[in-house]
Design an enzyme around this catalytic site. Structure first.
Site, PDB file in Angstrom:
ATOM      1  CE  LYS A   9      -4.257  -1.939   1.936  1.00 14.84           C
ATOM      2  NZ  LYS A   9      -3.932  -3.322   1.599  1.00 14.84           N
ATOM      3  CB  SER A  46      -1.653   4.638  -0.344  1.00 17.99           C
ATOM      4  OG  SER A  46      -0.886   3.954  -1.292  1.00 17.99           O
TER       5      SER A  46
END
EC number: 3.4.21.-
Length: 704
Positions: free
Chosen positions: A88, A274
């Site tokens: 991520k 993210s």
């Protein structure tokens, strides 16, 4: 440089807080040399941008540290950007290479050999190879992907490293498993535990390391980037002793890398989490550091340089600046589908690769479209699958990533998709009232009329007085419901304040809670208000007309047949059952009104027909599949209505418009510009200047 690089660096900094963050950015490093450079950087920038240096053993360990919030940023090669996506992380800044006059955010992966040996790219079996590192772009993913057909490898679960170890006689592949596959580390020269290490502790690690492995006569071929030879051999006489291996099994001089390379690869990128990834602080650190310590500002400390014999510490030495990556871009969009496909090919069996290439995945917007798509898939004899997205733009992104292959779009989104590199495949030709012939696949598409509809009883409204009324729109960025009417109003008023044109609106896709969402109602439970899919009852042509028919709005922006498709018993849903077409009228641009049957003489503009879009390399396959499906499930198909109908929906206009007669070939209009026409493209481009589209911003970055 002084003018160019700051301009690039300023991109995307609007709204960025320039104050020093309360907590500094923790930069991850992978070697003693990188740690030393990082500490120098830290001491030089600490007054304006506090930062800290965190050491880990390898890039993968840095990725894990960032994911665990023990570090914040690291620069990675494309192969590792792909790996970081699984944790991520996303790229937030790209390295810029080249020159001030010709900047680029990519490089070329090349295979370098010495002159005097006559083997070609297809004759590398049994040779000695030098690689930048396992899983890296130029040193592993690209060359091994190209050589896969020569490997004795059926695919997973057999390890790829095992097959490569058997293919080359000896190698240096830093980061490889030297215990399980000693051949892959045989040529490496690191001492003790540093032999084959995943950092500069192994002298043959990275671009310069792999080239030195070749240069010193240890290996026969080095898989590096195009600038590696130039950076290590500044004298042309020395470079002339080397050549490039080309994919067509020829050789060319090292200067001919644009014509002779294995692939074009996205530049190295700084990655961060993210979510809660300190993206603004990282960008401000890079922005200030480049201004103070970049190549245009010689200092004792150089951000894009490495001391002594070291190379590419923290950043590539060839870097001239950074480009902020738009927030819509994740790792997959950044790397691009060709590179993603190459990586996938190294993780799948040959049968899996073939199956993936054979199928067509249709993207459905919202649960109602997904339900119809699955019905279609269950009846189809072809390899047709379905994917789900919440919005049309999300579907476009899926097609760009290769997670989906096709969908049908209105003209406004054809423009967006075209700007992102997608192409039209087939056009939705509306059902003809003059002919019942099924032989119209080759009939040129004529488009449709975008109209403004009002209730006949509301006689005080004309086009000249429409401002300040309550409006119903199909969705933001759609042709009849948004682009055409709002474009006309922008031209008339000179204002881009869309939320001030009307007193209240339902324009699905607008900012929730805004005036443009005030009339929206969501689904039957009142959820998903103003979303741009069928969960919003006032979405699309039928939804916008329903907004008008239920007295929520005063004017609906739809297409010419919308009223006729939903009145006089044509729509049996409860809200439409008693509606009559003569209770509604059209607003004409000259200030008059006309019956809804006279759209040809009373419309806002002629709009291009909806069309199926796909990626250029997939378009022919999508066209063939759809023409076959149309013969079976189209309006005149042999299995419609008994099994399934492409152009019928339980509600309205799911996947395709219900009034589509046939999916027609494009008569040469195979780009979005040709299909939409220059007048429409210009009008949309002008309207887009009124607002920022994150997807268009992302696509402009990707298409640069």
């Amino acid at each position: 440089m002084k003018l160019f690089i700051p301009a690039l660096l300023f991109l995307g900094t609007l709204g960025l807080c320039l104050a020093a963050p309360k907590k500094g950015v923790r930069w991850c490093v992978i070697s003693t040399a990188e740690y030393s450079k990082c500490r120098q950087w830290q001491s030089k920038i600490r007054r304006t941008n506090p930062m800290f240096c965190i050491r880990r053993a390898s890039p993968t360990d840095c990725i894990r540290a960032i994911a665990a919030k023990r570090a914040d940023a690291v620069t990675l090669d494309g192969g590792l950007v792909f790996e970081a996506d699984q944790y991520k992380l996303r790229p937030v800044a790209a390295e810029i290479y080249g020159t001030e006059e010709n900047p680029q955010t990519y490089y070329y992966a090349v295979a370098v050999v010495k002159k005097g040996f006559n083997f070609q790219l297809n004759q590398l079996q049994g040779r000695k190879s030098c690689h930048t590192g396992l899983g890296r772009s130029a040193g592993w993913n690209i060359p091994i992907g190209l050589l896969r057909r020569f490997l004795d490898w059926a695919g997973p679960p057999e390890p790829l490293q095992k097959a490569v170890a058997k293919f080359f006689s000896q190698s240096c592949v830093p980061c490889a498993d030297g215990n399980a596959y000693p051949n892959l580390c045989q040529l490496c020269i690191g001492k003790g535990k540093d032999k084959c290490a995943c950092s500069s502790q192994e002298p043959y690690f990275g671009y310069s390391g792999a080239f030195n492995c070749l240069h010193k006569g240890i290996g026969d071929v080095a898989f590096v980037k195009e600038s590696t030879v130039f950076e290590n051999l500044p004298q042309k006489a020395d470079r002339d002793k080397y050549e490039l291996l080309c994919p067509d099994n020829t050789r060319k001089p090292v200067e001919a890398f644009r014509e002779c390379h294995l692939a074009r690869v996205p530049s190295h990128a700084v990655v961060a989490r993210s979510v809660n990834g300190k993206e603004n602080s990282i960008w401000e650190l890079l922005y200030q550091s480049q201004k103070k310590f970049g190549k245009s500002n010689p200092q004792e400390f150089q951000l894009f340089g490495s001391p002594g014999q070291q190379k590419d510490l923290l950043f590539r030495d060839a870097t001239i600046g950074f480009l902020k990556i738009p927030s819509k871009i994740d790792s997959k969009l950044y790397l691009g589908l060709p590179y993603l496909t190459a990586i996938q090919g190294l993780r799948e069996t040959a049968a899996e690769v073939e199956a993936r290439q054979a199928k067509v995945v249709w993207c459905a917007v919202g649960p109602e479209e997904l339900r119809k798509c699955r019905q279609w898939s269950s009846q189809s004899s072809q390899n047709l699958n379905c994917s789900l997205a919440s919005t049309t733009e999300d579907c476009i992104v899926q097609v760009l990533k290769g997670e989906a292959d096709a969908m049908s779009l209105d003209g406004g989104f054809i423009y967006t998709a075209g700007k992102c590199g997608l192409v039209p495949v087939l056009a939705e030709n509306q059902k003809s009232r003059q002919s019942s012939s099924s032989d119209c696949v080759h009939r040129p598409t004529q488009g449709y009329f975008a109209v403004a509809v009002v209730r006949k009883a509301n006689g005080g409204i004309t086009w000249n007085s429409v401002r300040g009324t309550k409006s119903c729109h199909t969705a933001v960025d759609r042709t009849a419901g948004w682009n055409i009417p709002m474009g006309l109003l922008v031209n008339q008023t000179g204002s881009c304040k869309f939320d001030e044109f009307f007193s209240q609106s339902c324009a699905p896709g607008s900012q929730p809670g805004s005036n443009l969402c005030a009339l929206c109602v969501g689904n039957d439970q009142g959820v998903d208000k103003c979303v741009p899919n069928s969960n919003e009852r006032y979405y699309g042509y039928t939804g916008a007309f329903r907004c008008l028919a239920e007295n929520a709005g005063d004017v609906a922006f739809v297409k010419d047949v919308t009223v006729l498709d939903n009145t006089n018993g044509q729509n049996t849903e409860e809200w439409a059952r008693e509606l009559r077409s003569d209770d509604f009228e059209l607003l004409c641009l000259d200030g008059t009104r006309k019956p809804v049957t006279e759209a040809q003489n009373c419309h806002l503009a002629v709009a291009p027909s909806h069309a199926v879009v796909s990626r250029k390399e997939k378009a022919a396959q999508v066209e063939q599949v759809l023409l076959t499906e149309q013969a079976q499930f189209g309006r005149y198909g042999k299995d419609c209505p008994d099994k399934f109908c492409l152009f019928r929906s339980e509600t309205k206009n799911l996947l395709f418009n219900d009034n589509t007669e046939v999916l027609a070939q494009l008569q040469g209009k195979t780009t979005y510009e040709k299909y939409l026409g220059s007048e429409y493209v210009t009008a949309i481009a002008n309207l887009k200047q009124c607002s920022v589209s994150p997807l268009l911003e992302a696509c402009a970055f990707m298409m640069r």
